[in-house]
Design a protein around this motif. Sequence first.
Motif, PDB file in Angstrom:
ATOM      1  N   SER A   8      29.857  21.100  23.031  1.00  0.00           N
ATOM      2  CA  SER A   8      30.302  22.754  22.820  1.00  0.00           C
ATOM      3  C   SER A   8      30.416  23.098  23.612  1.00  0.00           C
ATOM      4  O   SER A   8      29.327  23.449  25.019  1.00  0.00           O
ATOM      5  CB  SER A   8      29.207  22.863  21.847  1.00  0.00           C
ATOM      6  N   LEU A   9      31.281  23.343  24.793  1.00  0.00           N
ATOM      7  CA  LEU A   9      31.860  24.125  25.732  1.00  0.00           C
ATOM      8  C   LEU A   9      31.987  25.081  25.601  1.00  0.00           C
ATOM      9  O   LEU A   9      33.055  25.434  25.525  1.00  0.00           O
ATOM     10  CB  LEU A   9      31.880  23.110  27.547  1.00  0.00           C
ATOM     11  N   LEU A  10      31.902  25.982  27.585  1.00  0.00           N
ATOM     12  CA  LEU A  10      32.641  27.484  27.477  1.00  0.00           C
ATOM     13  C   LEU A  10      33.621  27.021  28.599  1.00  0.00           C
ATOM     14  O   LEU A  10      32.913  26.784  29.532  1.00  0.00           O
ATOM     15  CB  LEU A  10      32.194  28.814  27.531  1.00  0.00           C
TER      16      LEU A  10
ATOM     17  N   VAL B 220      43.137  22.339  22.349  1.00  0.00           N
ATOM     18  CA  VAL B 220      43.778  21.768  20.648  1.00  0.00           C
ATOM     19  C   VAL B 220      43.867  23.210  19.841  1.00  0.00           C
ATOM     20  O   VAL B 220      41.644  23.496  18.906  1.00  0.00           O
ATOM     21  CB  VAL B 220      43.357  20.460  19.885  1.00  0.00           C
ATOM     22  N   ALA B 221      44.386  23.850  19.466  1.00  0.00           N
ATOM     23  CA  ALA B 221      43.978  24.854  18.677  1.00  0.00           C
ATOM     24  C   ALA B 221      44.707  24.911  16.846  1.00  0.00           C
ATOM     25  O   ALA B 221      45.536  24.779  16.825  1.00  0.00           O
ATOM     26  CB  ALA B 221      44.626  26.695  18.884  1.00  0.00           C
ATOM     27  N   ASP B 222      44.196  25.876  16.166  1.00  0.00           N
ATOM     28  CA  ASP B 222      44.413  25.606  14.649  1.00  0.00           C
ATOM     29  C   ASP B 222      45.352  26.796  14.685  1.00  0.00           C
ATOM     30  O   ASP B 222      44.569  27.656  14.594  1.00  0.00           O
ATOM     31  CB  ASP B 222      43.617  24.828  13.925  1.00  0.00           C
TER      32      ASP B 222
ATOM     33  N   ASP C 134      34.761  22.359  21.185  1.00  0.00           N
ATOM     34  CA  ASP C 134      33.823  20.987  20.898  1.00  0.00           C
ATOM     35  C   ASP C 134      34.796  20.072  21.709  1.00  0.00           C
ATOM     36  O   ASP C 134      36.090  20.000  21.599  1.00  0.00           O
ATOM     37  CB  ASP C 134      33.393  20.818  19.793  1.00  0.00           C
ATOM     38  N   ILE C 135      34.055  19.191  22.861  1.00  0.00           N
ATOM     39  CA  ILE C 135      35.112  17.793  23.191  1.00  0.00           C
ATOM     40  C   ILE C 135      35.014  17.138  22.550  1.00  0.00           C
ATOM     41  O   ILE C 135      33.856  16.556  21.878  1.00  0.00           O
ATOM     42  CB  ILE C 135      33.919  17.951  24.594  1.00  0.00           C
TER      43      ILE C 135
ATOM     44  N   MET D  71      39.869  19.136  24.159  1.00  0.00           N
ATOM     45  CA  MET D  71      38.751  20.532  22.926  1.00  0.00           C
ATOM     46  C   MET D  71      38.853  21.384  22.232  1.00  0.00           C
ATOM     47  O   MET D  71      40.877  21.398  22.314  1.00  0.00           O
ATOM     48  CB  MET D  71      38.546  21.824  24.647  1.00  0.00           C
ATOM     49  N   HIS D  72      38.743  21.210  20.984  1.00  0.00           N
ATOM     50  CA  HIS D  72      38.613  22.491  19.378  1.00  0.00           C
ATOM     51  C   HIS D  72      38.608  23.309  20.287  1.00  0.00           C
ATOM     52  O   HIS D  72      37.051  23.354  20.117  1.00  0.00           O
ATOM     53  CB  HIS D  72      38.605  20.938  18.632  1.00  0.00           C
TER      54      HIS D  72
END
Length: 483
Positions: A21-23, A54-56, A79-80, A92-93
Motif C-alpha cells: 500500500s503506497l502513496l 486504476v480508479a473505480d 494497493d499495488i 495501482m488500485h
Amino acid sequence: MSTERRTKVLEVLKTAEVGASLLVKGWVRTKRQNKNVAFIALNDGSTINNLQLVADPNQIAEELLKLVTTGACIAAKGDIVASQGSGQSVEMHVKELEILGEADPEKYPLQPKKHSLEFLREIAYLRPRTNTFGAVYRIRHAMIFAVHKFFNDKEFLNIHTPIITASDAEGAGETFRVTSLDMDNLPKNEEGAIDYKQDFFDKETNLTVSGQLEGELAAMALGQIYTFGPTFRAENSNTTRHLAEFWMIEPEMAFFDADDNADLAEEMLQYLVQYALDNCQDDLKFLHDREVEENKNKKESERPELYLIDRLKFVVDNKFERVTYTDAIDILRNSKPNKKKKFKYLIDAWGADLQSEHERYLVEKHFKKPVILSDYPKDIKAFYMRQNDDGKTVAAMDILFPGIGEIIGGSQREERLDKLEQRMDEMGVPKEELWWYLDTRKFGSAPHSGYGLGFERMILFVTGMTNIRDVIPFPRTPGNAEF
RNA sequence: UCCUCUUUAGCUCAGCUGGUUAGAGCAUCUGACUGUUAAUCAGAGGGUCGUUGGUUCGAGUCCAACAAGAGGAGCCA
C-alpha cells in the motif's frame, strides 16, 4: 495524505511488491475512462515510464475524477497489484485521491499528442513534462555526474574559475559586458570616454569566454585540474550548435604532451558514452525509438546509417581516427566533391581553414567515425598553442563528431616564454594585460596541455537531438532570454 | 550578420491560375462503451488567415516593408 511519505514511480515500477500500500504523487499524462473504470497515466519525472493508476468511479468521487486532466498534479494512495492489461506489469488500485494542482484542459498547452520541438521551445517552462525532454534532462544530469566521476577517479581537481573576468585577450569571441554603472547616466573621464574607474571593479569587465587561462595557472601547481562551468559568447550565431550561454569542461594537465592530451580526450568521450549506455537505458531507448519513428517515412538515402544506441555503441567500440591537418588537406584535395567542384569552398592549397563541409566530409564520408585532427597551421589557431618544430604548425587538436562537428578543441600549450611572447606580438595580443599568464612561463614553466569540451554538443550526440536549444533547459540565443 | 524557406483553429497542416458561407486530422467539450494503453465510436464548439500598407470591382491567395520561427553559412565549444 499529502504529508505522508511518497514513493517515487521509479521505485514502484522497479521494486514494489504486489500487495504493498503506497502513496504516489505526480503529473497526469492521460486519463481514459468509462462508466466502470478510469485509467490514469501518472509520471513524476523519476523515470520516463508512467505508473498506471486504476480508479473505480463508484469509489472515487465524480467531481474529483473530473479534475484529473492532462497536466494536473495529483496524489494517490492505493494497493499495488499485478496488471490485467498488457502495457505494464504492475499498477495501482486507487483508494484515495487528492488533487494537488488543477490544469484547465481548455488552456493547458501540452496535449496528449505529438508536438513539434519548435512549439515546445516556445513553452520551455512546460517542456520538461514531455517524454522527450524528461529523457534529455535525465541524461544531461547523468552526463554531469559522469564528468565529475571520470575526473575524480583520475584524481583531477575541479577548479572554479572566475565567471567575471577583466581580460579581453583570450581571443575566443565577443563578450558580454559586466557593469554596475548607471546606463542612463554614464560617468565620463577627461577625454569624454566612459570612466570605468568608477565602475564596480575599477575597470572594464565581462563574462568569461573560457576558463582555460586560469585553469593553466591551477595546473601549474596542482598538476591535473578541470573546470566545468558556464561560458558566455556574445556572438550573433544562429545555428543548431551555438548558444550564448553554454557549459564547458576544460581539463588542463601539467606534463601532458599533445598525444597524452588526445588520449585523455578520447578516453573521456568514450567513458561518457559508456556511462550513458549503462545508466540511461530507458531514456536512450525512448529517444532511439523516437528517431526510428521519425525516419520511417524518409527515403532510405536520407535515413541515418545507424540509429542512436548503435551510434553510441559504435563510438565506444572503435578507436577515433587520428590525422594531421596536412594529411587531411591531401585527403580533401583528392576527394570526389573537391574534384567535381561540389564543395562551396574548394581545397587547393595548404593553409586554408577547414569549412564545416570539409569537416563533415572527413567524419561522415571518408572515415565514418570520430576524427582527431591535429597540427594545424599556426596562423589559423590561437596564440597560446605550442609551436611545432616545423615552424609552420602548432600542436592543436580538434575532435570532430558525426552530425555535430567540432565537439572538442584543445592543444599543447606554449610553455616557452620567448616563443609565447613572439606569437603574442605577431598576433597583436596585449602582453601587459596577460602579465600574470606570462609569469607562469617565467617561474617554473612546464610542458602542459588541455582542451575544452562543449557540454551541450556532447549532450546532442548522446541524446540524438539535433538542435542545441533542445538539450539545455533554458537556451540563451540572440534575441531570446525568456524564462 | 548573410542566404533560403515558413507564418491559416489549442497543435500539425491543406487551401490549384485572386471570386462571395475558410477545410482536415489530432486536442477540447458532450454522449455511448465492464480494463484502457496517444483507447474506440458518434456529435458539438473553436479562425479579425503574423502585422502594416499597396494593387484590384473583389485578397488567405498578388506586391512591399516589418516581425517571429526554421534550415544552411560564418564565428566557435
